[in-house]
Design an enzyme around this catalytic site. Structure first.
Site, PDB file in Angstrom:
ATOM      1  N   CYS A 104       3.394 -30.411   6.420  1.00 60.27           N
ATOM      2  CA  CYS A 104       3.104 -29.012   6.100  1.00 60.27           C
ATOM      3  C   CYS A 104       1.858 -28.670   6.890  1.00 60.27           C
ATOM      4  CB  CYS A 104       2.870 -28.835   4.602  1.00 60.27           C
ATOM      5  SG  CYS A 104       2.303 -27.166   4.184  1.00 60.27           S
ATOM      6  N   CYS A 106      -0.529 -26.026   4.772  1.00 62.52           N
ATOM      7  CA  CYS A 106      -1.248 -26.420   3.549  1.00 62.52           C
ATOM      8  C   CYS A 106      -0.860 -27.849   3.187  1.00 62.52           C
ATOM      9  CB  CYS A 106      -1.049 -25.416   2.406  1.00 62.52           C
ATOM     10  SG  CYS A 106       0.625 -24.898   2.031  1.00 62.52           S
ATOM     11  N   SER A 107      -0.178 -28.047   2.066  1.00 64.35           N
ATOM     12  CA  SER A 107       0.119 -29.429   1.682  1.00 64.35           C
ATOM     13  C   SER A 107       1.451 -29.507   0.936  1.00 64.35           C
ATOM     14  CB  SER A 107      -1.001 -29.988   0.810  1.00 64.35           C
ATOM     15  OG  SER A 107      -1.119 -29.208  -0.370  1.00 64.35           O
ATOM     16  N   CYS A 108       2.407 -28.642   1.289  1.00 65.72           N
ATOM     17  CA  CYS A 108       3.708 -28.608   0.604  1.00 65.72           C
ATOM     18  C   CYS A 108       4.370 -29.983   0.648  1.00 65.72           C
ATOM     19  CB  CYS A 108       4.614 -27.575   1.246  1.00 65.72           C
ATOM     20  SG  CYS A 108       3.942 -25.908   1.145  1.00 65.72           S
TER      21      CYS A 108
END
Lengths: 218, 222
Positions: free
Chosen positions: B122, B125-127
């Site tokens: 991702c 962000c941090s999906c």
């Protein structure tokens, strides 16, 4: 927005440092940061896109020098103030200076069912999909100052529709209180040389998930 | 307390409150103080309940983690009907095993083959697919991984000690929406007739992100 969160293709951050599977937190406060962020989110005062936007609007130098849970806490403080739940003075003081708003806080017994339920982001289709698997498309070359999920490295690039996922809430609208404005969502696959030019890995393809308004047909 | 990872905790200049987290000793770090103050404020305002915070932490430390995903992979390796379901409707197939909810509502399974290796990132962000993999590791959220996975995935694999056979294509999936990707690594040779539980022991978290391969039978303790 072209913020520090949009990292794809940047250089100079050094090697990726693997870590063991059981190692989730590196300090006690990270546990509390995770839990406070999730519990405050469960109040329903903002959505996932609002919270992503709160994090990406941190000044770039601050974003890049913060660990991920620091980014979460800084984003959460911003959301709490924007939502009128706390004041900046209260955050500075670390105590309440006025009574809280009437809300229903997440209770311990609700944690398992709330996590298991999650949040559905797909919506019924109101119109047929404009593109089909195999179609050639180009992403738009746009630079909104607002929230978007179209990364810079994949703007103005030609690719092929690889999957059609259905209709999903549109973050560019949802992040700013402008409604869900659902759109068809696709996986678009690019050749590495389209993204990275000369010298790109000839055996690499990269895909993004892109909403219909990010795309034009070729 | 484990040491910080210098690759993204590096502070080239002084940010005041950014200093000190991870330091040893009895003194609380600035981030520790900041989060404690925020938590107590939110409790005082009636917005969060400490017991719910404890329950959230306990859930992700003990209940929801990569062993869930390993079960999905082992079943995909063993049960052609389940694999077909996973290809057709990964959300339904994964949810049927009880792995539902937050950050795993819309699942896609991508299969490694001798010709093509999949890697998930991702960049924005941090999906990450929480119900099957738990919380993302620090490296997954780090600028080093998020920046490089899409332009130099072979270099990233090298950081993990992985070299793919010559000619293997790489496909990187940037999770820019609410769809969450689970890599189904290739089943190692020499595992014919193994039970799903035994197979799951070969499936590391990193192999389901695409930064590792499934372990070979000789790599796990007998």
């Amino acid at each position: 927005m072209n913020g520090a969160q949009d990292l794809g293709g940047m250089m100079g951050f050094g090697p990726v440092v693997p870590e063991p599977e059981g190692e989730l937190f590196h300090a006690g406060w990270e546990r509390r940061a995770l839990a406070v962020t999730l519990a405050a989110g469960a109040l329903g005062k903002w959505n996932i896109d609002t919270s992503r936007h709160a994090r990406e609007t941190l000044p770039p130098a601050d974003y890049l020098s913060s660990s991920y849970y620091e980014i979460w806490i800084k984003g959460l403080e911003k959301l709490l103030v924007q939502g009128g739940l706390v004041s900046l003075e209260e955050i500075r003081a670390g105590r309440a200076l006025a009574p809280g708003l009437p809300v229903r806080p997440l209770a311990a017994e609700q944690v398992a069912p709330v996590l298991a339920r999650g949040t559905q982001y797909d919506r019924p289709a109101q119109a047929p999909a404009r593109f089909a698997v195999g179609d050639a498309v180009r992403t738009r070359n746009v630079h909104p100052a607002t929230h978007t999920r179209l990364p810079r490295y994949a703007r103005g690039k030609a690719g092929v529709v690889d999957r059609v996922h259905g209709v999903f809430v549109f973050p560019d609208s949802h992040a700013h209180g402008q409604g869900e404005a659902p759109q068809w969502l696709y996986t678009i696959r690019f050749r590495a040389d389209e993204l990275w030019g000369e010298g790109a890995d000839p055996a690499l393809t990269v895909s993004i998930d892109a909403w219909e308004s990010y795309l034009v047909g070729l | 307390m484990p040491h910080d990872h210098p690759h993204h905790h590096d502070h080239p200049h002084d940010h005041g409150h950014d200093h000190g987290h991870g330091h040893e000793g009895s003194e609380l770090s600035p981030m520790d103080l900041r989060v404690r103050a925020l938590e107590s404020l939110l409790v005082e305002k009636g917005y969060v309940q400490p017991a719910a915070l404890d329950a959230l932490i306990e859930t992700y430390e003990t209940k929801i983690g990569p062993r869930n995903g390993a079960q999905v992979v082992a079943k995909a390796w063993s049960d052609p009907g389940f694999l077909a379901w996973l290809r057709r409707d990964a959300s339904a197939a994964i949810h049927s095993l009880g792995h539902t909810g937050r950050q795993g509502e819309h699942m896609v399974a991508v299969e490694n083959t001798p010709e093509e290796h999949n890697m998930v990132v991702c960049t924005l962000c941090s999906c990450y697919p929480w119900p099957v993999l738990g919380l993302p590791p620090t490296w997954y959220k780090s600028p080093a991984y998020r920046s490089r996975a899409v332009i130099d995935p072979r270099g990233v694999l090298a950081d993990f000690g992985v070299t793919l056979p010559e000619g293997t294509r790489i496909r990187v999936w940037d999770s820019t929406a609410e769809t969450r990707y689970l890599v189904i690594p290739m089943r190692p040779a020499g595992t014919e007739g193994w039970s799903e539980a035994r197979l799951a022991g070969l499936v590391s978290r990193d192999s389901m992100i695409g930064t590792a391969l499934a372990r070979r039978p000789e790599e796990v303790a007998a």
